[in-house]
Design an enzyme around this catalytic site. Sequence first.
Site, PDB file in Angstrom:
ATOM      1  N   ARG A  54      74.271 -11.636  -2.003  1.00 30.37           N
ATOM      2  CA  ARG A  54      73.893 -10.224  -2.041  1.00 30.37           C
ATOM      3  C   ARG A  54      72.731 -10.081  -3.030  1.00 30.37           C
ATOM      4  O   ARG A  54      72.354 -11.026  -3.705  1.00 30.37           O
ATOM      5  CB  ARG A  54      75.097  -9.313  -2.384  1.00 30.37           C
ATOM      6  CG  ARG A  54      76.159  -9.977  -3.178  1.00 30.37           C
ATOM      7  CD  ARG A  54      76.321  -9.605  -4.633  1.00 30.37           C
ATOM      8  NE  ARG A  54      75.451  -8.618  -5.158  1.00 30.37           N
ATOM      9  CZ  ARG A  54      74.621  -8.844  -6.166  1.00 30.37           C
ATOM     10  NH1 ARG A  54      74.525 -10.038  -6.732  1.00 30.37           N
ATOM     11  NH2 ARG A  54      73.860  -7.892  -6.645  1.00 30.37           N
ATOM     12  N   GLY A  55      72.185  -8.861  -3.081  1.00 25.45           N
ATOM     13  CA  GLY A  55      70.985  -8.651  -3.897  1.00 25.45           C
ATOM     14  C   GLY A  55      69.775  -8.877  -3.017  1.00 25.45           C
ATOM     15  O   GLY A  55      69.723  -9.850  -2.244  1.00 25.45           O
ATOM     16  N   ALA A  56      68.797  -7.966  -3.133  1.00 26.68           N
ATOM     17  CA  ALA A  56      67.703  -7.951  -2.159  1.00 26.68           C
ATOM     18  C   ALA A  56      66.949  -9.281  -2.023  1.00 26.68           C
ATOM     19  O   ALA A  56      66.829  -9.820  -0.906  1.00 26.68           O
ATOM     20  CB  ALA A  56      66.759  -6.802  -2.492  1.00 26.68           C
ATOM     21  N   ASP A 245      66.585  -2.268  -3.750  1.00 25.31           N
ATOM     22  CA  ASP A 245      66.713  -2.937  -2.452  1.00 25.31           C
ATOM     23  C   ASP A 245      65.561  -2.617  -1.524  1.00 25.31           C
ATOM     24  O   ASP A 245      65.264  -3.365  -0.595  1.00 25.31           O
ATOM     25  CB  ASP A 245      68.035  -2.541  -1.799  1.00 25.31           C
ATOM     26  CG  ASP A 245      69.179  -3.164  -2.575  1.00 25.31           C
ATOM     27  OD1 ASP A 245      69.555  -2.608  -3.622  1.00 25.31           O
ATOM     28  OD2 ASP A 245      69.652  -4.240  -2.174  1.00 25.31           O
TER      29      ASP A 245
HETATM   30  O1  MRU Z   1      75.121  -4.414  -2.347  1.00 21.61           O
HETATM   31  P1  MRU Z   1      74.358  -5.413  -3.195  1.00 21.61           P
HETATM   32  O2  MRU Z   1      75.188  -6.063  -4.233  1.00 21.61           O
HETATM   33  O3  MRU Z   1      73.585  -6.382  -2.337  1.00 21.61           O
HETATM   34  O4  MRU Z   1      73.295  -4.509  -3.952  1.00 21.61           O
HETATM   35  C1  MRU Z   1      72.412  -5.113  -4.851  1.00 21.61           C
HETATM   36  C2  MRU Z   1      71.627  -4.122  -5.597  1.00 21.61           C
HETATM   37  O5  MRU Z   1      71.716  -2.933  -5.382  1.00 21.61           O
HETATM   38  C3  MRU Z   1      70.630  -4.658  -6.577  1.00 21.61           C
HETATM   39  O6  MRU Z   1      70.488  -3.774  -7.642  1.00 21.61           O
HETATM   40  C4  MRU Z   1      69.286  -4.798  -5.861  1.00 21.61           C
HETATM   41  O7  MRU Z   1      69.413  -5.636  -4.747  1.00 21.61           O
HETATM   42  C5  MRU Z   1      68.271  -5.358  -6.730  1.00 21.61           C
HETATM   43  S1  MRU Z   1      68.668  -7.056  -6.934  1.00 21.61           S
HETATM   44  C6  MRU Z   1      67.441  -7.865  -7.523  1.00 21.61           C
END
Ligand code: MRU
Length: 373
Positions: A54-56, A245
């Site tokens: 997860r995470g963009a 994201d």
């Molecule tokens: O649902 P997730 O855990 O994938 O969400 C991640 C986030 O909202 C992060 O803050 C975002 O991706 C930035 S990560 C570098």
Amino acid sequence: MHRVDGKRMRPIWLDDDGRTVKVIDQRWLPHRMEILALTTVEQVIDAIQQMVVRGAPLIGVTGAYGVLVALRTSTDENAFLDACDRVKAARPTAVNLAWAVDRVVARAMAAPPGDARIETVIHEAGQITEEEVDRCRRIGEHGARIITDISRTKNGRTVHLLTHCNAGWLACVEWGTATAPVYVAHEMGIDLHVWVDETRPLNQGARLTAWELGRAGIAHTVITDNAGGHLMQRGMVDLVVVGTDRTTYTGDVANKIGTYLKALAARDNQVPFYVALPSSTFDWELRDGLGQIPIEERHADEVHFVQGKRDGAIARVRVSPADSPAANPAFDVTPARLVTAFITERGVCAASEEAIMGLFPEKKNKRRAQGLV
Ligand code: MRU
């Protein structure tokens, strides 16, 4: 590179066989370190949807390697392209996923079929991975300057930074986005402390950011999502830094649900609110964040239940009444007017179309060539 129990680790890598994608299964951290092997398109999609990864930026890198898996397992070109479309649609909000899949597919289709195409895809996915690492390191360098300036105005007293969700190396391969300035400032010897929003419902802050910071020896305190405004009112937060994201070219920011509330509290208390992002997280097509960014709605059970460790085992317990419905929007949009500045790989800029395009003039030229400006 970050170390876990003395071992250098990334959240994703391609196995020596050139076909198996290995990932840290983030669902079980901090209680259990488990590595998953992804060899089919269904496994890749499932890993993205179930938030194994997860995470963009990491979703983007997983999508890039997903193209390799699709290429290795598809019987013909139509099946390959169809599989890539399905990977691309696995989660809707983080723009990095579509960006990375499209980039690798374009390279693949320009290469001759067979081994050359496979080698091209391996190379391109690796390239995206290393570029993201480099972008995050640069975000760290630019962001650390902001922290250093605050430290100087405080005569070296502890700088208190608040962050939401996990925008760390687990979300980005290395360094992270919001955490990169923290890691670099820590390397520079700046005295700092991080308030870590727990980030319900899946607690990416309490589980993942706290774990990362603890492994790196960085002072931090986990707080409930509702505590940030109170701490800001008392002068206990010097700056907020979050990831994103998807951010429009006009500066509207989609990030984990609850980010908007932190931005409102920060504005009311004159606390600077920074968003750290690589250029791969800008959506160069979208103007209006509130109206145009797709917001993922996740399963209600993520709200009904919390996960933790009990008697040495990972357990799930129900919080809400069995007959209460729940809603689970996973992201919100913070309008550009609430953002103090963006921290990108090219430097820091105001949250406006003019300033963003000033840092990335090639994007403006492309839009001009397409007749969009
Ligand atoms: O649902 P997730 O855990 O994938 O969400 C991640 C986030 O909202 C992060 O803050 C975002 O991706 C930035 S990560 C570098």
